[in-house]
Every structure is written in C-alpha cells, then in structure tokens.
Enzyme design. Structure first.
Site, PDB file in Angstrom:
ATOM      1  N   GLU A   1      44.640  44.124  28.783  1.00 37.06           N
ATOM      2  CA  GLU A   1      45.288  43.006  29.477  1.00 37.06           C
ATOM      3  C   GLU A   1      45.940  42.041  28.494  1.00 37.06           C
ATOM      4  O   GLU A   1      46.206  40.889  28.819  1.00 37.06           O
ATOM      5  CB  GLU A   1      44.251  42.281  30.341  1.00 37.06           C
ATOM      6  CG  GLU A   1      43.620  43.220  31.368  1.00 37.06           C
ATOM      7  CD  GLU A   1      42.478  42.595  32.139  1.00 37.06           C
ATOM      8  OE1 GLU A   1      42.025  41.494  31.765  1.00 37.06           O
ATOM      9  OE2 GLU A   1      42.044  43.212  33.127  1.00 37.06           O
TER      10      GLU A   1
ATOM     11  N   LYS B   1      40.393  41.016  44.877  1.00 37.18           N
ATOM     12  CA  LYS B   1      41.275  42.072  44.379  1.00 37.18           C
ATOM     13  C   LYS B   1      41.747  42.869  45.595  1.00 37.18           C
ATOM     14  O   LYS B   1      40.921  43.496  46.273  1.00 37.18           O
ATOM     15  CB  LYS B   1      40.521  42.982  43.419  1.00 37.18           C
ATOM     16  CG  LYS B   1      40.205  42.334  42.061  1.00 37.18           C
ATOM     17  CD  LYS B   1      39.314  43.224  41.227  1.00 37.18           C
ATOM     18  CE  LYS B   1      39.209  42.719  39.788  1.00 37.18           C
ATOM     19  NZ  LYS B   1      38.101  43.371  39.056  1.00 37.18           N
TER      20      LYS B   1
END
Ligand code: PGA
Ligand code: ZN
Length: 399
Positions: free
Chosen positions: A207, A325
């Site tokens: 990330e 999510k």
C-alpha cells in the site's frame, strides 16, 4: 428514468498484478458506469467468497445480466436483492462477492448519473433511506499507512541483479498517521529521509508504506515519532497514530497492546487480536476505557463488514469502531446496512480500501456519503491510493 441495457464483466489487473473484475453498465438513455472490485491479502475468515475472476465475469455476463437488464438503475436495493436471491448461499459462494459487488457499485454509479447527482450525494440519499436518519455528507479523516509489516511487509526483492533485503520482521501490519493529506505526505517523505540517513534498507509494501529492515515494532514507532518531531509537529487532535495489528497474523497479549498504546500515545487499534479472540477484545476495551484517554478499537476481520457479527460485537462490548470494506459485504446495500447499524451504536466508521486495489475511487464518495469518520487508503503515494484521497479533495470543493 434510465433502464439497464447492457451489463458486462471483464478482467483487469489490480495493483498487485493480480486479476480482478471490472463491470460496465450501460443504460437505454446512453449512460455508462464503470466500477471495479478490490481484494485483500490478509483476508479474514468471515469475508464473503471471491470466486476466480474469470468465473466471476462469466457469472456476471451469463447469470446476473439477463436478470437485471430492463431494471431501473435507481432501484439499488431491488437489484442487490435480486443478486442475493440468485446466489442463494450465505456467503455468495455461487456467484462470488466480486461478481455481485462489481455490479452493485456500477449500478449505484449509473444511478447517480441518472439522478444527475455527484456520486457522494446519491450515496448519501441511499444511506438516508437505509438508515432512516437525515445525515449530511461529511469528509472523513485519512488514516495513512507509513510503515508496514506482517503480510503487507513484502518479501526481499532482487533489484538490478542485487538482492535487496527489505523484507522485515515486524509483526504489526500497519503503522499509520491519522490526519490531513498534506501532513501525511510530509511525514512519509521525512520517514524516507530517516531510513536513508540511518542506512536502513527498505522497499515499498503493498500500500505504498515502507517495508524497512527493522527488528521490532517499537523501531517503526520510534521512526514515525522522530519524523513527526523533525517536522516540528506533535501528536494532538489533528495528528494521531493508528495501528492495524491484523491480529489473525500477529499474536499479542493484552499487556503488549496496552503498552504500545500507552508508550507511543496511540489512538486507534485495528484488530488487536485474532478474529476468534472476542474475550480479549472485550477485556482490552474495559482496560482502555479506564485509562481516561481517547481510544478506538476497530474491528476489521473481527466483523468482516457483516451485520450479524457487528451486532454480536455491539452486544458483547468488544469495540467502538468498524472497518467498512465493500468487498467483504459483497453488495452496496449490505455495506450501507452495516454502516447504519454501526452509527446507531455510536461506532466510528472507517471506510477502507484493500491491499489489492484499482484506480476506482468509489470508496471516497462512499465515505463522504455515509459521513464516515475515517477513510483508510494506504500511503498517500501510489496512484491507486492517491486517487481516492484526491477524490476527497475534489469533493471538498463540491461540498
Ligand atoms: P488487506 O489488508 O486488504 O490485505 O486484507 C487490509 C487490512 O487488513 O486492513
Ligand atoms: Zn485490517
């Protein structure tokens, strides 16, 4: 009214170079909406099932499309329900949550186009309907990962023929700064400077955070602390620290967690323990609430964006925050229901990306639409992460 005329699922590559699903919906009045599906690397045991992307596309094109062509794109709930009915399993094992989510997100985007509204306003309208609460859109605060370990740490790599040992020993998956984008970017660059000065080998994790050759979790916290001080900043309400321990892959005792929280002035603790350790979550919450300082215990794998698990968490007093999510939920409607339940229980919501991302910025609009307190989209550096933060900046102008 815009009616769905075509639905097409196709494979694209995500930020890890793995295949994922993109969905394109066309309407009879010429609107085109495209969205894609992220996926995780440190996935929890309760997430809905993602099927192989090729199969997901086949399911979209051959099973879902014929059932929703002719529907009004504004009927989000009807379309999501239809997919749940066709699937008929408790975890989308037949169609795949990647198939249903792609269609669900593209439907919402088409809906916003049809309603001639920015996506975040449209999502806000859907959220009001689901929750029954008149909530205004609001900007979330970014949780930006700076140093990574665990499954996100990244293995050593070979660079220009040389072996660069940048795999790390860190147990904790994400060491993050919570604040505005500019501050996050400055701290990230300052950390890189420190790593270079100290001749610590590093790589970038999934990330965009530093996967550095560090020995202990405390080393990562010390570096972040130094970077903040070097910039003349300090931890306060505007700059806070957060950890995603990702406890499924990193075993800590209650004492370990409390010591880190206390010694490094940490605010948020995501998945401090494994998704099976509900009692440890509850115990931690009791101890932190006695300490007379702000804390946020966030359930990610613990709740997997599922209403039943969140309800259990609310009953058992195990947390005060939840990761949202969309691919764990599998449809937008289900994700909105989870946010609604979380808000009613005074849980703070963190709308989150996955480690396998695309350039889709849907989650930025979602976070604003449901007025989530936080958004997690990685380091403010890789394009697929930055696009979401930049979309927030754009929305800021529109609000
Ligand atoms: P994942 O990790 O996307 O690899 O599952 C993110 C997280 O644990 O928050
Ligand atoms: Zn997590």
């Amino acid at each position: 009214m815009s009616v769905i005329k075509e639905v097409e699922g196709r494979k694209i590559l995500d930020s890890r170079g793995k295949e994922t699903v993109e969905v394109r919906i066309k309407t009879d009045d010429g609107l085109v909406a495209i969205d894609s599906v992220p996926s995780g690397t440190s996935t929890g045991g309760h997430e809905d099932i993602l099927v192989e992307p090729g199969l997901a596309c086949k399911n979209i094109n051959e099973i879902i499309a014929p059932q929703i062509i002719g529907q009004d794109v504004l009927l989000q709930n009807v379309i999501d329900q239809k997919m749940l009915e066709i699937d008929g399993t408790p975890n989308k094992a037949r169609l795949g949550a990647n198939a249903t989510l792609g269609v669900s997100l593209a439907t919402a985007r088409a809906g916003a186009l049809s309603a001639k509204m920015p996506l975040f306003w449209y999502l806000n309208r859907l959220f009001r309907k689901v929750s029954g609460v008149e909530i205004e859109p609001a900007l979330p605060i970014p949780i930006m990962v700076m140093i990574c370990g665990g499954k996100h740490g990244g293995p050593p790599r070979v660079d220009e023929g040389k072996h660069v040992e940048a795999g790390n020993n860190l147990c904790i998956q994400e060491f993050s700064v919570i604040g505005d984008l500019q501050t996050g970017k400055n701290i990230w660059h300052e950390i890189e400077k420190i790593l270079k000065q100290r001749k610590i080998k590093y790589n970038l994790g999934l990330e965009g955070a530093f996967s550095a050759q560090l020995q202990y979790d405390e080393d990562a916290l010390e570096i972040i602390d130094t970077a903040i001080k070097n910039l003349g900043l300090m931890l306060n309400q505007n700059i806070r620290l957060g950890l995603d321990i990702a406890g499924n892959n990193c075993q800590m005792t209650n004492e370990n967690v409390i010591n880190l929280w206390r010694n490094y002035n940490i605010y948020s603790l995501e998945d401090p323990f494994s998704e099976r350790d509900w009692e440890k979550f509850g115990q931690l919450k009791i101890e932190l609430s006695q300490a007379n300082r702000d804390y946020l215990i966030i359930g990610d794998d613990l709740f997997a964006t599922h209403k039943t698990l969140l309800q259990k968490g609310i009953n058992d007093l195990v947390a005060n925050g939840i990761i949202i999510k969309v691919n764990q939920a599998g449809t937008l409607s289900e994700a909105l229901e989870v946010v609604s339940l979380a808000k009613k229980a005074n849980y703070k919501c963190v709308v989150s990306h996955r480690s396998g991302e695309t350039t889709d910025t849907f989650i930025a609009d979602l976070a604003v639409g449901v007025a989530a307190e936080f958004i997690k989209s990685g380091a403010p550096i890789p394009k697929e992460r930055l696009l979401k933060y930049n979309r927030l900046e754009e929305i800021k102008g529109e609000l």
